[in-house]
Every structure is written in C-alpha cells, then in structure tokens.
Design an enzyme around this catalytic site. Structure first.
Site, PDB file in Angstrom:
ATOM      1  CB  ILE A   1      -0.738   0.085   1.585  1.00 28.33           C
ATOM      2  CG1 ILE A   1      -1.671  -1.324   1.337  1.00 28.33           C
ATOM      3  CG2 ILE A   1      -1.633   0.797   0.911  1.00 28.33           C
ATOM      4  CD1 ILE A   1      -2.933  -1.075   1.821  1.00 28.33           C
TER       5      ILE A   1
ATOM      6  CB  ILE B   1      19.750   2.296  12.489  1.00 27.30           C
ATOM      7  CG1 ILE B   1      20.397   3.459  11.941  1.00 27.30           C
ATOM      8  CG2 ILE B   1      20.058   1.427  13.799  1.00 27.30           C
ATOM      9  CD1 ILE B   1      20.539   4.607  12.963  1.00 27.30           C
TER      10      ILE B   1
ATOM     11  N   GLY C   1      15.337  17.833  -0.584  1.00 25.17           N
ATOM     12  CA  GLY C   1      14.268  16.517  -0.245  1.00 25.17           C
ATOM     13  C   GLY C   1      14.486  16.372   1.142  1.00 25.17           C
TER      14      GLY C   1
ATOM     15  CE  LYS D   1      11.304   9.240  12.828  1.00 28.03           C
ATOM     16  NZ  LYS D   1      12.667   9.900  11.743  1.00 28.03           N
TER      17      LYS D   1
END
Length: 431
Positions: A9, A137, A188, A206
C-alpha cells in the site's frame, strides 16, 4: 518452492525501494526462509501515473484496497502510505482479514500501537514496524533481541535527519536556520511543510516507540516536553562551538528511580561525544545498558533503500514465523509499569542565553535569582549582540551546574518579572 504473495500500500520512495529489494534479493531470502516472495498487488492513489523507477508490468496496480483485503493469496501486506488516518483504519481492516502487516508508520505506531497490536494478536497475525524508527538502523529488533536480559538505563539519540541536516549546516557553514531549511527542502530532506520535523514532533513519536521497547512503558505525546529548532539562532550555535559543544536535537528517555523521563529538544553535546560527530541527514541511537554500558547504532535515518531494508527484514521475520507456525506474537512483549517522574528528579546542566540592559547591577540580579533557587554558574561569557548597532543591551551566556527542571522553571518565572533581563534560550547540556 512455495511462494508467499505480498500486497503493498503506497508506491512512493519507500514502496519503490521495497519492490526493488524483494525482486533483487530473492536468492538470499529463499535461502533464509525456504520461501519465495512475490509482490502481487500494489494499491496507489493514481493508477495512471507514469513510473520510470520501478517495473510494475507483472503486478496488479489498483486504487481499490479490497483487491488486497479480499485476496486469499496475499498473506503479508506492507503499509508505507504514512499518516495516522486512514492508515489506522486500513491496517485494522487488514489485520481483521487475517493479513500480517509490516509498516514504517511511526506516527501511527506511537499513537495507536497498543490498540493495533491487540487486534493483531486477536487475529493471530504479526504486526511489525522496525522501519518506524531511524530508517535503516535495525534498532528495535536489536533492543528486543540483544538487550532482552539487560536493564536499559537510557536511550537517547538523533532520530530526525531533517533537523540534523539543518543544524549541521548552521554549524559547519554558518548558515542561518532559514537558509539551512531552504537547502534541506531543495535536497528533499525536508517537506514543504516541515512542522513535524523542525518542531520535534517526528522525533517525539520515535522516542515514544523507543521507550516502549526499552522500558516497557507507554508514553503519550502530551506527557512529554517537546521543543524543536524553529527558533534556533546562529549565534547560539557559534557560541556553543566556542565553548566546545555542538547543538543537536536529541530525544532522551531515561529510567529515573521507578519512573521513565522522556523529552525532545536542542541539547549541547560535548565535541568529543560520539553523538556530536553524527552529521547531515544521518541518525544515531545510543543505548545504555546496566551490564553492557553505552552502545551506539549509526546509519541513514531515511531514504528509500535504507528504510526498505528495515521493511524487508520485517517481511523476512514474518515469513519465518509463517513457516514455523509462530505468528501472532507481539513484536515487543516487554511491559512494565512506570511511575511518574517528578520535575525535581530530572537534573541537567543548562545553557542559558540572556539579553540584558548594559547597565550596572544586572549580573547581581541574576546571581541573586540563582542563589534563591539554589543553583550556580559553571561558566559565564559575554558575547557579541545580534545587532552590532545596539549599544543598549549585552548578551550573556551561562552554563550552569546541575539544575533540576523545578529550578529551571523557577528561574524562568523569576526572569519574567525582570524588565531588564530577557531569557532567549535554555538548552540542556550533555555531560
């Protein structure tokens, strides 16, 4: 050899990387798992969009999610569309349809991970999300497997590549925040709307996930103090460097007594500390274990192939579980009740940047405030002013000895009462 069919998706940077890696690494994957993997169906917003970077000629490209949900051949689905909604509803639908799910969606996992994990277990499905933290990572699986017998005391690090790139340019090229952000957007590394990155929200999500894995506790965004780099001044970056520090946006989660403290914000890192050497868009996570001590995990925090590598490691793990008949277990089984950490238990040295009227008695006022709250100075430096034509004010930078968050709050309150002293910035100092 039996083939496991995959649904995808999203076909952006990460989705394209996943498709590329599945096709290019078949030999190794089948050697490890005893199964072939094949992407059968990809759900995209615009089927007619021209795609030069990937070959979809043998793949069912569709804008209808039901083509995956209702296909009994598809056993694993990868969600790389991002955002909390409709991703949450889509993953719920997939798990309810007995599909194993791999996602890189840190916003969703941080805010609804418990709920989705419960749905996965009820349906005997795997829900994996290694790529949700620090891109390439493999930090989450490392914590689960390699630290399972150790008591983690602290996990901290640079977990947002956009802000790290901006701060690196400010330090190395003496660019302003605005100029560094513009360059990051051109390359970007930053979105046209960089709010989640520069305000620390991405890093906070995170750290919530890292805290779950490290301490077994489920923090919420509104329980953390989160600040970013939007108001970072080049003068503070230069001053920190002259004092032997590099400013980094750090996420920090620490075990304090029986509680867990977590925070995101700019921190002065000593120039000889390993985290000070992590530059540009790279990420690094430092895990401190009671037995092993400090360990550092470094690598690209984003990008199509690095993130796709973490996604593919999850796909391989799910495939192994399917072969062994061990699906339905939680990615992270560690659960632990943590007490609330009081403000006076959280102690750091602080970097204070102050603007004050250049008249006698101002340092005495500041000293009296510090004495009243029971805090003290480690270093005091008078630096240049932002405005060279301003002869009325002086800029003073202070690094304190250890102060609690309670003392810092008292200091801020006291300075707000002083018309002649203005606190410009207050950043933790890593010792």
């Amino acid at each position: 050899m039996e083939t496991i069919k995959i649904g995808l998706i999203g076909l952006g940077t990460v989705g394209s990387g996943v498709l590329q890696m599945v096709e290019n690494n078949q030999d190794k994957i089948s050697n490890i798992t005893g199964r072939q993997l094949s992407v059968k169906t990809i759900v995209v917003r615009n089927v007619a969009k021209h795609r030069d970077d990937v070959d979809t000629s043998r793949i069912n490209l569709t804008d209808n999610l039901d083509d995956i949900v209702n296909d009994p051949e598809i056993g694993i689905v990868v969600e790389v569309m991002g955002g909390i909604h409709p991703a949450k509803e889509i993953i719920t639908q997939l798990l309810t349809a007995k599909k194993h799910v791999v996602t890189a969606n840190k916003d969703l996992i941080a805010s609804a991970g418990e709920e989705l994990t419960s749905i996965a277990q009820q349906n005997h499905c795997d829900l994996m999300y290694e790529a949700s933290v620090a891109g390439g990572i493999p930090i989450l699986r490392t914590i689960v497997n390699s630290f399972s017998a150790d008591q983690i005391l602290e996990v901290k690090g640079i977990v947002n590549g956009t802000t790290n790139y901006i701060l690196t340019q400010m330090q190395q090229k003496n660019w302003s925040y605005a100029d560094a952000l513009q360059k990051a957007q051109e390359l970007g590394f930053a979105e046209s709307d960089p709010t989640n990155d520069v305000d620390g929200i991405d890093a906070a999500y995170k750290m919530i996930i890292l805290s779950q894995f490290s301490f077994g506790t489920h923090l919420k965004l509104n329980e953390m103090k989160v600040s970013g780099i939007r108001h970072m001044q080049l003068l503070d970056v230069e001053t920190a460097a002259s004092l032997g520090y590099t400013i980094k946006l750090l996420g920090i989660a620490r075990r304090i007594n029986d509680g867990v403290f977590a925070e995101v914000g700019p921190v002065l890192v000593p120039a000889d500390h390993p985290l000070a050497t992590i530059n540009n868009e790279n990420n690094a996570v430092m895990v401190t274990g009671q037995a092993v001590g400090e360990t550092l995990f470094y690598g690209p925090g984003a990008g199509g192939l690095p993130t796709a590598n973490s996604v593919l490691s999850d796909i391989v793990s799910v495939t192994k579980n399917i072969v062994l008949g061990t699906t339905g277990n939680s990615f992270n089984n560690y659960q632990n009740q943590a007490d609330h950490v009081k403000a006076d238990e959280v102690v750091y040295p602080y970097y204070l940047s102050l603007e004050m009227l250049d008249i006698p008695g101002q340092m005495l006022k500041l000293t009296q405030i510090m004495t009243k709250i029971g805090a003290s100075f480690s270093q005091i430096v008078q630096t240049k002013n932002d405005n060279p034509t301003d002869n009325q004010t002086a800029r003073v930078v202070i690094i304190t000895h250890d102060m609690s968050k309670t003392q810092l709050a008292e200091l801020k309150d006291a300075l707000e009462q002083k018309d002649t002293i203005n606190l410009l910035a207050a950043y933790k100092v890593l010792s």
